[in-house]
Scaffold this active site. Structure first.
Site, short mmCIF file in Angstrom:
data_model
loop_
_atom_site.label_atom_id
_atom_site.label_comp_id
_atom_site.label_asym_id
_atom_site.label_seq_id
_atom_site.Cartn_x
_atom_site.Cartn_y
_atom_site.Cartn_z
N SER A 1 0.81 -1.23 0.00
CA SER A 1 0.00 0.00 0.00
C SER A 1 0.84 1.27 0.00
CB SER A 1 -0.95 -0.02 1.20
OG SER A 1 -0.20 -0.08 2.40
N ALA B 1 9.20 9.03 2.90
CA ALA B 1 10.09 9.67 1.93
C ALA B 1 10.14 11.17 2.20
CB ALA B 1 9.59 9.40 0.51
N GLU C 1 19.06 17.65 -5.96
CA GLU C 1 19.70 16.56 -5.20
C GLU C 1 20.87 16.03 -6.02
OE1 GLU C 1 16.53 13.82 -4.21
OE2 GLU C 1 15.91 15.03 -2.50
N HIS D 1 22.38 5.27 1.59
CA HIS D 1 22.20 6.73 1.64
C HIS D 1 23.33 7.30 2.49
CE1 HIS D 1 20.46 10.67 2.21
NE2 HIS D 1 19.51 10.37 1.35
N ARG E 1 25.53 9.26 -5.23
CA ARG E 1 25.43 8.74 -3.86
C ARG E 1 26.53 7.76 -3.48
NH1 ARG E 1 19.03 7.96 -2.55
NH2 ARG E 1 18.76 10.20 -2.40
N HIS F 1 19.41 1.93 1.97
CA HIS F 1 18.29 2.84 1.69
C HIS F 1 17.35 2.30 0.61
CE1 HIS F 1 16.25 6.65 1.36
NE2 HIS F 1 16.65 6.85 0.12
N GLU G 1 9.63 -0.57 -5.74
CA GLU G 1 10.96 -1.03 -5.33
C GLU G 1 11.12 -2.55 -5.40
OE1 GLU G 1 12.30 0.83 -1.73
OE2 GLU G 1 14.18 -0.29 -1.72
N ARG H 1 20.37 4.25 -8.50
CA ARG H 1 19.20 5.10 -8.75
C ARG H 1 19.51 6.57 -8.54
NH1 ARG H 1 15.39 7.30 -5.21
NH2 ARG H 1 16.59 6.29 -3.56
N LEU I 1 9.88 7.48 -6.20
CA LEU I 1 8.44 7.73 -6.11
C LEU I 1 7.85 7.81 -7.52
CD1 LEU I 1 8.36 10.38 -3.21
CD2 LEU I 1 7.63 8.01 -3.07
#
Ligand code: SIN
Length: 526
Positions: free
Chosen positions: A25, A59, A126, A243, A289, A350, A374, A385, A391
């Site tokens: 969900s 998130a 970002e 992360h 990252r 992460h 995911e 990613r 999202l």
């Protein structure tokens, strides 16, 4: 690896039927259900805790969409492909960045209130994005806003039923067709069967296989594990994204400090108080990252402590408080002020780039079984990613499934499944087993890997094989078994890939190799 977690005979179990079944969900599951309800009038969503117990809800940073004046899908495509380190599926990326625009506009029509400046959408930046293209809501509570909108949309829809506290134990397959799922209803404490022509896995990633993770407790790799046990192909399991900046305070749970904090100008300082990232990459704190993660780990290894500092003290405190209200509030609880204190941070698990292998319509190698978000791996993120693309991925590829299933859903199969012979689990302590597994993964299969460590981890998995002969008779043991299956798949793939690429770094093979510019696909022999 056994086929089922518990003993059962579907003929003896309560059974329900629907046309379109969604497991999970978060953004991917709820958006899929919402879209499916235009074509099917009995859509069911099963979720193992409450509807809002999801990673989406947590998130922070935002959702990437090339809606800004100096941006374009072509630039977003380029950034995504560069971050993916040679392994992106280009068709999937093209769909993501183009379809993403109308999906985000639809979210806004459904009621999502993204932050605005002078009436226009406000975009932040970002790592590895060449443009400011990240939409955010309530500063740093983007996921909570999206979850709020989708939960209320789905709950208000009479064609969708949401059943909470339903744990998916295993998928039911006959002759290569998925005809339903075996679930454990944690309210009635009973096993149940759900039959459906379409089954969509949208159960999220597997962050909990690591001791240090940004993911909530519910993220235990269930979808990947049930699919693998049922004979689905899984791909890119070695690619785990860590992360860089997660609160590292003794006694406090790991808590994400959004990449947007660096996007707005936050800097990283080592034990000497020196800003170090520019020594490692020209983009400094906004480097990809994996590079920021390894740079931080190197600085930590050269110091006598297990964190570096993130500092926003040079920025306008009013702006910092306004942009990061959730983070500020949380840190306040630990006596830290984001506007002026150095915040101790370290990397943590992460996001999973790998998962159940799908095509661009979410279709798996099992008829009637789809995956999105995911839990799925269609190569859209490649080996790494791009921040805030997840999202978007959930929205876009959930919608893709509906396009496919409308025309290709198999006819319902009157299947039957039986499992017997699993031993009594008496004496198994789920908490202790999970703790051992997380510690092992943290030590040997983390952000920096060695062949010898991966082999040592695989030997431990062999010792734990005895646990698989026993019934997973409680939701806690079911989660443990799923984590164990997923952890073993990550480790096997990480040992096979004798190179470094994106989120997978082998200290014994630190370079990328042309011949490894390919995917690792694993499948259980059924
Ligand atoms: C963050 O806010 O740093 C997380 C964004 C992401 O992982 O996409």
């Amino acid at each position: 690896m056994g086929r089922y977690l518990v003993n059962f005979d579907t003929r003896e179990l309560e059974a329900a039927e629907c046309a379109f079944l969604v497991l999970g969900s978060g953004i991917a599951g709820l958006y899929t259900a919402h879209t499916a309800s235009s074509f099917w009038n009995d859509v069911v969503v099963l979720t193992k805790r409450g509807i809002d117990d999801t990673a989406t809800e947590r998130a922070q940073g935002g959702i990437a969409a090339a809606l800004g004046p100096s941006d374009s899908p072509a630039l977003h495509y380029e950034d995504t492909v560069v971050a993916g380190a040679g392994l992106c599926d280009l068709e999937a990326v093209r769909i993501l960045v183009n379809e993403g625009l109308s999906r985000v506009e639809e979210l806004i029509r459904l009621g999502a209130r993204f932050d605005r400046a002078d009436g226009r959408l406000d975009f932040t930046r970002e790592g590895a994005h060449t443009r400011r293209r990240i939409l955010h809501a309530a500063g740093d509570a983007t996921g909570a806003e999206i979850q709020r909108v989708l939960s209320s949309t789905v709950r208000a829809n009479p064609r969708i039923s949401v059943l909470e506290n339903h744990f998916v134990v295993d998928l039911l397959i006959e002759n290569g067709v998925c005809w339903g799922v075996l679930t454990y209803d944690n309210t009635s404490k009973k096993l149940k069967v759900f039959r459906s022509r379409v089954v969509v896995l949208a159960t999220g990633g597997a962050g909990q296989v690591y001791r240090d993770t940004t993911n909530p407790k519910v993220v235990t790799g269930d979808g990947i594990a049930v699919a693998y046990r049922a004979g689905a192909e899984v791909m890119d399991m070695e690619f785990v994204q860590f992360h860089p900046t997660v609160l590292a305070l003794k006694g406090a749970p790991r808590f994400l400090i959004s990449e947007a904090a660096r996007g707005e100008g936050g800097i990283l300082l080592n034990a000497e108080g020196e800003r170090f990232m520019l020594r490692y990459h020209p983009l400094g704190e906004l480097a990809p990252r994996d590079i920021v993660v390894r740079s931080i780990l190197k600085e930590i290894a050269e110091s006598d402590r297990d964190f570096v500092h993130l500092s926003l003290a040079h920025l306008d405190p009013v702006r910092v408080r306004e942009r990061f209200p959730t983070i500020s509030q949380r840190l306040k609880g630990y006596g830290l002020d984001l506007t002026c204190d150095p915040i101790p941070v370290a990397p943590a698990a992460h996001y999973f780039m790998g998962g159940v292998k799908t095509g661009v319509f979410g279709e798996t190698n099992i008829k009637g079984l789809y995956a999105c978000g995911e839990v799925a791996c269609l190569g859209v993120h490649g080996a790494n990613r791009l921040a805030s693309n997840s999202l978007l991925d959930g929205l876009v590829f959930g919608g893709q499934i509906v396009k496919h299933a409308r025309f290709h859903a198999p006819q319902s199969v009157p299947g039957r499944a039986v499992s017997e012979g699993l031993e009594d689990p008496g004496g198994l302590d789920a908490d202790a087993l999970v703790g051992e597994l997380q510690a092992l993964m943290q030590e040997y299969v983390g952000a920096v890997r060695f062949g010898t460590g991966l082999e040592a981890a695989l030997r431990r998995f062999e010792e734990w094989e005895r646990v698989r002969r026993k019934e997973a008779a409680s939701p806690e043991l079911m989660e443990y078994r799923n984590m164990l299956d997923v952890a073993e798949l990550i480790t096997e793939a990480a040992l096979m890939r004798r190179e470094s690429r994106g989120g997978h770094y082998r200290a014994d093979f630190p370079e990328s190799r042309e011949r490894w510019k390919r995917h690792i696909i694993l499948k259980r022999q059924v």
